[in-house]
Design an enzyme around this catalytic site. Structure first.
Site, PDB file in Angstrom:
ATOM      1  CD  GLU A 488      26.651  61.086  50.798  1.00 57.32           C
ATOM      2  OE1 GLU A 488      26.849  60.969  49.573  1.00 57.32           O
ATOM      3  OE2 GLU A 488      27.566  61.381  51.595  1.00 57.32           O
ATOM      4  CG  ASP A 552      29.480  70.223  51.214  1.00 63.47           C
ATOM      5  OD1 ASP A 552      29.067  69.118  51.616  1.00 63.47           O
ATOM      6  OD2 ASP A 552      30.687  70.554  51.239  1.00 63.47           O
TER       7      ASP A 552
HETATM    8 ZN    ZN Z   1      29.937  63.714  48.768  1.00 67.09          ZN
END
Ligand code: ZN
Length: 647
Positions: A488, A552
């Site tokens: 995030e 990621d």
């Molecule tokens: Zn995301």
């Protein structure tokens, strides 16, 4: 298994050949996809567990006890009404008749605007979307927004692509439309003609719509204008009547996402007969209300949207669907009870500690970045320090006291809940931004970064095993929820997030040189993921998934840094694994999943996230830290020749 588990691994697999198989092989074998699911993974497992908790809460709330508090009465009766399948079957289309009659009685095209406004208010979508949101260029302001919409298939490309799969899905969609019209009382020949009409209108709307990849570019979907200018942009639509019908407060400024779409609508208003518009809108009324129509409609709907589009074999039991609808329509009333039952202060404290550890690691990462100049680094640090966080649940709960919920009126309950939400959204126009508001309900198994708020948000629903487990060592938790936090945070600096400044305004804070360096590195990630084939002929769209893949990759790197900062470089082995190995296995295991081919095809067309296997293997291929932890050699599949790295 609901926790981190070495038994879920396939130790016969070589982690350097296929790390996903190594981390998840035994889990995948032992966890076939249940017939009522499109895929089955650790997220789904946890979501199903949360659903069970909500189920208990709702069964209890549904008992007609005169001492229930107002929220309990609302969620309990909403759920009970939704569950009463016999009553829904007995009523047939009667509850919808007033809406169908209203539509039928329209006298000329000039009345369409008021009718569509009315339907938008009660949650029935068609033609376009209207609502409110933060202004891209002044995040302290809430403005009115108009967006493209009005399709029954999941994306515009479904109408436009010519590959055999797309053609087949279109044919099945038209059959579905025809059957829905038949169920609503049309004779077969009429129904066939009506289905063709809907397909024609939606295809025209699709042609005027902006594609999903372009919509990721904030500049492309930001066209501020005066409300009055809509009458120049699309004069054939009665905008004044529409806006009056929405009961939005007075306003002058409006942001249109894609003006060309409204030009298309304008042409179509002219070229399409009133009867054809009625047919199109009728379909959207039926489609929207399927959950509270008789089972014959439900089955037909499942056949197309469940089976054909996602490959699901069986419809989910009614209680699961009714739990989800309650969560969607009265989410914070239900969420409040969920939080009382599940979430403690202790969880919040440990979580805050991890967030700080991740923020520090992200700061270190930025400072050390080899490709960024000091000028831009300084700006990036200002933005990082400005990120705020919300954990668990809202400080201030939504007040549903004005929503009337009746135990014998499931369709009316839906209309009134949607109308409450619509009014809540339009009432924000022209008001200061409410920074305490949440975009997800507390039981949700997910998290998000909001570029305009510049904040990260973690609902209580995800702060549980396997993501967050107080009985487990740091390596496992940093590989789980630590990775989610890192993901995030990185969104604030992905291809989309990086365009917003610390205050959440769309404003360029990059030097040209650094922006170029960024683009180059992002292109590496886009190309890498575009090379992954998920089903025969279906590849990941590297540009659609770029933001998520960047998050990621960055998330895993800074989560590992945060772990090593926390435990030092010489943590002890557990289960025969070093802390680094446990970190990566834990990261791999949050994504353990089995997938249906149809669901994968749907995902790569519509979802900005890559399928689970690639969220794991795509990341570790780029990480020298991984290759070192498992002693992988150059030339092995989990060692990418020229590794991509943005953050
Ligand atoms: Zn995301």
């Amino acid at each position: 298994m609901t926790h981190f588990d070495v038994k879920a691994m396939d130790k016969t697999a070589d982690p350097c050949k296929n790390f996903y198989q190594y981390a998840c092989g035994s889990w995948m074998k032992a966890n076939p996809i249940p017939p009522d699911q499109a895929h089955w993974g650790r997220f789904d497992e946890l979501a199903e567990r949360n659903r069970e908790t909500l189920h208990q809460i709702l069964e209890e709330a549904a008992k007609p006890n005169p001492n229930r508090d107002a929220d309990t009465q609302k969620i309990g009766d909403y759920y009970a009404a939704c569950m009463d399948e016999k009553a829904l079957d007995a009523k047939g289309l009667a509850p919808l008749q007033p809406e169908l009659d209203r539509l039928k009685n329209l006298k000329d095209k000039g009345e369409l605007a008021a009718e569509i406004a009315h339907l938008h208010r009660i949650g029935i979508g068609s033609l376009f979307d209207f609502g409110s949101g933060q202004d891209f260029k002044d995040s302290s302001l809430v403005v009115a927004q108009l967006d493209q919409s009005g399709l029954g298939l999941p994306d515009r490309d479904y109408y436009l692509k010519d590959d055999p799969k797309s053609v087949e899905i279109r044919q099945k969609y038209v059959t579905h439309l025809q059957r829905m019209f038949e169920l609503a009382g049309d004779k077969p020949e009429e129904a066939k003609a009506h289905a063709a009409t809907v397909m024609k209108i939606e295809t025209d709307l699709a042609k005027g719509s902006l594609d999903r990849v372009s919509r990721r570019d904030p500049e492309k979907i930001y066209h501020p204008m005066k409300k009055a200018e809509m009458s120049t942009l699309a004069p054939n639509f009665q905008w004044a009547q529409y806006f009056t019908g929405t009961r939005a407060p007075g306003f002058d400024a409006i942001v249109v996402s894609w003006p060309d779409f409204f030009k298309t609508v304008n042409t179509m208003i002219q070229s399409t007969s009133l009867d054809d518009w009625k047919t199109y809108i009728k379909w959207h009324i039926l489609h929207s209300e399927v959950p509270v129509l008789p089972t014959t409609f439900l089955k037909e709907n499942f056949d197309f949207y469940g089976k054909t589009l996602s490959g699901i074999e069986e419809m989910r039991p009614r209680w699961k669907r009714c739990v989800d609808y309650t969560d969607q329509q009265l989410g914070e009333a239900l969420g409040k009870k969920y939080v009382e039952k599940t979430f403690g202060a202790e969880g919040k404290e440990r979580m805050l500690k991890m967030v700080h550890a991740l923020e520090n690691a992200m700061g270190q990462d930025i400072e050390k970045l080899p490709w960024m100049t000091p000028t831009t680094k300084k700006e990036a640090m200002v933005k990082l320090r400005a990120i705020t966080n919300k954990i668990g649940y809202p400080e201030k709960w939504r007040d549903y006291s004005s929503v009337v919920i009746k135990r014998d009126d499931p369709m009316g309950n839906g209309f009134r809940s949607d109308e409450f939400e619509f009014q809540r959204q339009v009432d924000k126009i022209g008001k200061p931004v409410d920074r305490l508001e949440w975009g997800m309900t507390p039981p949700t198994v997910n998290a998000y970064y909001d570029p305009q708020m510049n904040n990260i948000n973690f609902p209580a629903g995800i702060l549980q095993p396997p993501f967050f487990d107080k009985t487990m060592d740091d390596a496992v938790n940093f590989g789980g929820i630590g990775m989610v936090i890192g993901h995030e945070l990185t969104h604030g600096f992905d291809d989309e997030g990086r365009q917003f400044d610390p205050k959440g305004n769309l404003k360029d804070w990059w030097t040209d040189k650094d922006a170029k360096e960024f683009e180059q590195r992002a292109a590496c990630v886009a190309d890498e993921y575009s090379s992954f084939e998920v089903a025969k002929g279906a590849h990941i769209n590297g540009k659609l998934t770029l933001g998520e893949n960047t998050a990621d990759n960055g998330g895993a790197r800074i989560a590992l840094m945060a772990l090593l900062n926390t435990i030092g470089m010489t943590g002890k082995q557990i289960d025969g694994m070093t802390p680094e190995q446990r970190f990566f296995v834990s990261f791999g295991q949050i994504w353990c999943s089995n997938e249906r081919e149809e669901a994968l095809r749907l995902q790569v067309q519509t979802d900005p996230h890559s399928p689970p296997e690639f969220r794991v293997n795509g990341v570790v291929q780029n990480m020298p830290e991984f290759q070192k932890a498992f002693s992988c050699k150059v030339g092995q599949p989990m060692v990418k020749n020229s590794a991509c790295r943005v953050w």
